[in-house]
Scaffold this motif. Structure first.
Motif, PDB file in Angstrom:
ATOM      1  N   VAL A 185       0.840  -1.199   0.000  1.00  0.00           N
ATOM      2  CA  VAL A 185       0.000   0.000   0.000  1.00  0.00           C
ATOM      3  C   VAL A 185       0.876   1.251   0.000  1.00  0.00           C
ATOM      4  CG1 VAL A 185      -1.759   1.284   1.278  1.00  0.00           C
ATOM      5  CG2 VAL A 185      -1.887  -1.214   1.152  1.00  0.00           C
ATOM      6  N   GLN A 186       1.956   1.207   0.761  1.00  0.00           N
ATOM      7  CA  GLN A 186       2.895   2.330   0.769  1.00  0.00           C
ATOM      8  C   GLN A 186       3.488   2.562  -0.620  1.00  0.00           C
ATOM      9  OE1 GLN A 186       3.988   4.513   3.173  1.00  0.00           O
ATOM     10  NE2 GLN A 186       2.411   3.765   4.572  1.00  0.00           N
ATOM     11  N   ALA A 187       3.732   1.482  -1.375  1.00  0.00           N
ATOM     12  CA  ALA A 187       4.274   1.615  -2.728  1.00  0.00           C
ATOM     13  C   ALA A 187       3.277   2.324  -3.638  1.00  0.00           C
ATOM     14  CB  ALA A 187       4.623   0.243  -3.286  1.00  0.00           C
ATOM     15  N   TYR A 188       1.977   1.967  -3.514  1.00  0.00           N
ATOM     16  CA  TYR A 188       0.953   2.667  -4.287  1.00  0.00           C
ATOM     17  C   TYR A 188       0.923   4.150  -3.915  1.00  0.00           C
ATOM     18  CZ  TYR A 188      -1.340  -1.552  -6.172  1.00  0.00           C
ATOM     19  OH  TYR A 188      -1.633  -2.706  -6.857  1.00  0.00           O
ATOM     20  N   ALA A 189       0.927   4.420  -2.613  1.00  0.00           N
ATOM     21  CA  ALA A 189       0.833   5.801  -2.144  1.00  0.00           C
ATOM     22  C   ALA A 189       2.021   6.621  -2.642  1.00  0.00           C
ATOM     23  CB  ALA A 189       0.767   5.824  -0.614  1.00  0.00           C
ATOM     24  N   ALA A 190       3.229   6.039  -2.581  1.00  0.00           N
ATOM     25  CA  ALA A 190       4.420   6.751  -3.037  1.00  0.00           C
ATOM     26  C   ALA A 190       4.353   7.033  -4.534  1.00  0.00           C
ATOM     27  CB  ALA A 190       5.667   5.933  -2.702  1.00  0.00           C
ATOM     28  N   PHE A 191       3.845   6.075  -5.299  1.00  0.00           N
ATOM     29  CA  PHE A 191       3.735   6.257  -6.750  1.00  0.00           C
ATOM     30  C   PHE A 191       2.816   7.423  -7.084  1.00  0.00           C
ATOM     31  CE2 PHE A 191       1.444   5.490 -10.706  1.00  0.00           C
ATOM     32  CZ  PHE A 191       2.494   5.326 -11.608  1.00  0.00           C
ATOM     33  N   PHE A 192       1.657   7.483  -6.436  1.00  0.00           N
ATOM     34  CA  PHE A 192       0.705   8.539  -6.751  1.00  0.00           C
ATOM     35  C   PHE A 192       1.153   9.898  -6.209  1.00  0.00           C
ATOM     36  CE2 PHE A 192      -2.138   4.841  -7.314  1.00  0.00           C
ATOM     37  CZ  PHE A 192      -2.519   5.096  -8.618  1.00  0.00           C
TER      38      PHE A 192
END
Length: 285
Positions: free
Chosen positions: A270-277
């Motif tokens: 989830v952190q990876a998604y958040a960082a991407f956006f």
């Protein structure tokens, strides 16, 4: 609703006793032994929605299969089962909060995909039969048929039917209709909507497969409502941030050692998604 209260896996000592009892050393793999002691995981407790999170190979599916087989849940798809599965299950234990509902089941992504393939195969069979019926219509309508005796009665009925009906009407009246086909995502959602019944325990293995982000959100809402209003309990293995974000879900992070519960916002994926956006935030403005 809560049916399964807790589940206990064999600890390191119990697994060691199993290996000591083995007279043969011909095996190099004792699956599902030797997976969870390294994660220091022996006891799990459950809520109406419990989620197993972890990377590929973390043991999510294995854990679901162990629970499903120990509880004797219905299943429609094959799974990875070794010669030592029964030995492992004998060393597991569980505690129920109430009697297990009779139609409780484990549902895997393979089962959903098999259902979609079955619909396609059914429709292909109907399509092939339709082509044969077109030919049958023409042969009966324009063929040189002569009635001799009662043994020809069924053939006579068919000839008379073709002569009073159009080809399309004849085929419609004598052939099963095609099952409606949806896109993969729509078919998967339809499968869950049809499959899930009230007041049951369901183990779901990566139910988000084949689902777009929009449909994953629809699935998360379906599971939330089924648990909150219709008495279902879910244990889910998933990577989907939308499923992970189901309110009040208890999440086990199988990538952490020891395995522990976490909030969905703290999970690495989830952190990876958040960082991407966050990185691309200006592109949405």
């Amino acid at each position: 609703m809560q049916y399964l209260e807790s589940f206990r896996l064999p600890d390191e000592d119990a697994e060691w006793q199993f290996f000591v009892s083995q007279k043969s050393r011909a095996f190099s793999d004792y699956y599902p032994f030797q997976i969870f002691p390294d994660k220091q995981l022996t006891d799990l407790s459950f809520e109406p929605v419990t989620i197993l999170y972890g990377d590929n190979g973390s043991g999510k599916s294995t854990l679901l299969n162990i629970i499903a087989e120990k509880l004797g849940l219905a299943r429609a798809a094959l799974y990875n089962r070794s010669s030592f599965f029964e030995d492992y299950l004998a060393r597991c234990d569980f505690q129920l909060a109430r009697a297990l509902p009779a139609k409780s089941a484990i549902i895997t992504s393979d089962e959903v995909f098999d259902a979609m393939l079955h619909t396609r195969a059914l429709n292909q069979g109907i399509d092939d039969a339709r082509e044969d019926m077109f030919k049958d219509y023409l042969q009966n309508k324009f063929g040189d048929f002569h009635y001799h005796d009662l043994s020809d009665y069924d053939e006579l009925k068919k000839v008379l039917e073709t002569r009073r009906k159009t080809q399309s009407r004849y085929v419609r009246d004598n052939l099963a209709k095609n099952a409606r086909e949806y896109s993969n995502g729509e078919s998967a959602m339809q499968y869950f909507q049809d499959k899930l019944q009230d007041d049951q325990l369901y183990l779901l293995d990566e139910p988000e497969n084949s689902l777009s982000p929009t449909h994953q959100q629809e699935l998360a809402k379906l599971l939330t409502d089924s648990a909150r209003f219709f008495g279902d309990q879910f244990i889910i293995a998933t990577h989907s941030p939308f499923v992970l974000a189901i309110p009040h879900a208890k999440i086990y992070d199988l990538d952490s050692v020891p395995v522990r519960t976490k909030k969905w916002q703290a999970l690495p994926e989830v952190q990876a998604y958040a960082a991407f956006f966050r990185e691309h935030q200006d592109e949405f403005e």
